[in-house]
Design a protein around this motif. Structure first.
Motif, PDB file in Angstrom:
ATOM      1  N   SER A  31       0.817  -1.217   0.000  1.00  0.00           N
ATOM      2  CA  SER A  31       0.000   0.000   0.000  1.00  0.00           C
ATOM      3  C   SER A  31       0.848   1.263   0.000  1.00  0.00           C
ATOM      4  N   GLY A 145      -8.664  -2.438   1.607  1.00  0.00           N
ATOM      5  CA  GLY A 145      -9.353  -2.215   0.351  1.00  0.00           C
ATOM      6  C   GLY A 145     -10.321  -1.061   0.311  1.00  0.00           C
ATOM      7  N   ASP A 146     -10.248  -0.118   1.271  1.00  0.00           N
ATOM      8  CA  ASP A 146     -11.141   1.041   1.253  1.00  0.00           C
ATOM      9  C   ASP A 146     -10.579   2.069   0.266  1.00  0.00           C
ATOM     10  N   GLY A 151     -10.232  -0.665  -9.960  1.00  0.00           N
ATOM     11  CA  GLY A 151      -9.094  -1.516 -10.277  1.00  0.00           C
ATOM     12  C   GLY A 151      -7.963  -1.497  -9.285  1.00  0.00           C
ATOM     13  N   ALA A 152      -7.975  -0.544  -8.356  1.00  0.00           N
ATOM     14  CA  ALA A 152      -6.907  -0.473  -7.345  1.00  0.00           C
ATOM     15  C   ALA A 152      -7.225  -1.439  -6.205  1.00  0.00           C
ATOM     16  N   THR A 153      -6.266  -2.243  -5.836  1.00  0.00           N
ATOM     17  CA  THR A 153      -6.465  -3.219  -4.764  1.00  0.00           C
ATOM     18  C   THR A 153      -5.347  -3.114  -3.731  1.00  0.00           C
ATOM     19  N   GLU A 154      -5.679  -3.499  -2.507  1.00  0.00           N
ATOM     20  CA  GLU A 154      -4.711  -3.489  -1.418  1.00  0.00           C
ATOM     21  C   GLU A 154      -4.429  -4.911  -0.971  1.00  0.00           C
ATOM     22  N   VAL A 155      -3.164  -5.238  -0.812  1.00  0.00           N
ATOM     23  CA  VAL A 155      -2.764  -6.550  -0.305  1.00  0.00           C
ATOM     24  C   VAL A 155      -2.773  -6.502   1.216  1.00  0.00           C
ATOM     25  N   ASP A 158      -7.936 -10.430   5.064  1.00  0.00           N
ATOM     26  CA  ASP A 158      -9.388 -10.263   4.987  1.00  0.00           C
ATOM     27  C   ASP A 158     -10.059 -10.497   6.334  1.00  0.00           C
ATOM     28  N   ASP A 229      -4.971   5.523  -4.170  1.00  0.00           N
ATOM     29  CA  ASP A 229      -6.233   6.060  -4.670  1.00  0.00           C
ATOM     30  C   ASP A 229      -5.991   7.280  -5.575  1.00  0.00           C
TER      31      ASP A 229
END
Length: 259
Positions: A31, A145-146, A151-155, A158, A229
């Motif tokens: 991130s 993932g906020d 298409g942008a994702t956070e590792v 969960d 973002d």
């Protein structure tokens, strides 16, 4: 335990100005990597560690606590101060809280602080129940993932291990009492809409620190993980301008070419 793809720590050996970059709770260096790589490209020495218990599986995080996470960034700061003439600290969310504590406890060793959506407290009724709830329920739904940007994702995880969440709550309570010890120049950037950390946290931090050189920037096009973002480029550019103002030699060191 293998590290999740993209969650690896990142380091770059650049010039005499160093930056320590801290990721958030249940998140990973992924991130923060675009920010770290941007600063490296401007010629800075950059350290972006993977915090203990993060970046593998949530069960590993369940047996760690705030002392472990803080000890890791504290070690990285010491290494940077030995290598660099001037060091700044950055962070997102809990990473922002870690950065603020480094500033509070290390004084002149930290030349300035740049934080994005920094955490100050765990809100809600569930937070009050954590001391008991953590013994009954191992996890709750994840926080990663906020992000507004398609298409942008956070590792990251969960699930949130509640033992770790309880430790984080204790850390924020401790940090709140230490914030008046923060005297360094502060750049605080926060999203107007954030589903993870309340904007009230940024207001609280601004009211508690003793810094006289303070810049607040509103991020109107991003959610919590603003570093991935729509406002990411602004964050990178504003932070570099902030560092360059405080470390005039930055522009004279040239840019880095390696990774």
């Amino acid at each position: 335990m293998p590290v999740l793809p993209g969650a690896e720590p990142y380091r770059h050996d650049g010039g005499e100005t160093g930056v320590l970059v801290c990721h958030g709770f249940t998140g990973t260096p992924q991130s923060m990597r675009p920010w770290a790589e941007y600063l490296a490209a401007q010629g800075l020495t950059v350290s972006l560690p993977l915090l203990p218990g993060h970046g593998t599986r949530w069960e590993d995080m369940a047996v760690t606590g705030w002392q472990d996470w803080y000890a890791e960034v504290d070690r990285e700061l010491t290494a940077l101060t030995e290598r660099c003439a001037r060091v700044f600290v950055c962070g997102l969310s809990m990473g922002g809280a870690l950065a603020l504590r480094l500033a509070a406890l290390h004084g002149e060793a930290v030349s300035g602080v740049a934080v994005v959506n920094p955490l100050n407290r765990i809100h809600g009724l569930a937070a009050q129940a954590l001391p008991v709830l953590r013994h009954l329920v191992p996890t709750t739904k994840g926080l990663v993932g906020d992000i507004v940007k398609p298409g942008a994702t956070e590792v990251g995880y969960d699930r949130v291990p509640l033992h770790a969440a309880y430790s984080l709550r204790r850390f924020t309570q401790r940090l709140d009492g230490e914030l008046p010890q923060v005297t360094q120049p502060l750049l605080l950037m926060h999203s107007t809409v954030d589903h993870v950390v309340s904007p009230a946290d940024s207001a609280r931090i601004l009211s508690r620190v003793s810094s006289t050189d303070v810049t607040e920037i509103l991020l109107e096009h991003s959610y919590h993980v603003a570093t991935l973002d729509h406002d990411a480029d602004r964050i990178f550019e504003e932070s570099y301008a902030f560092f360059a103002r405080l470390a005039p030699s930055l522009g004279k060191e040239g840019t880095a070419t390696g990774g």
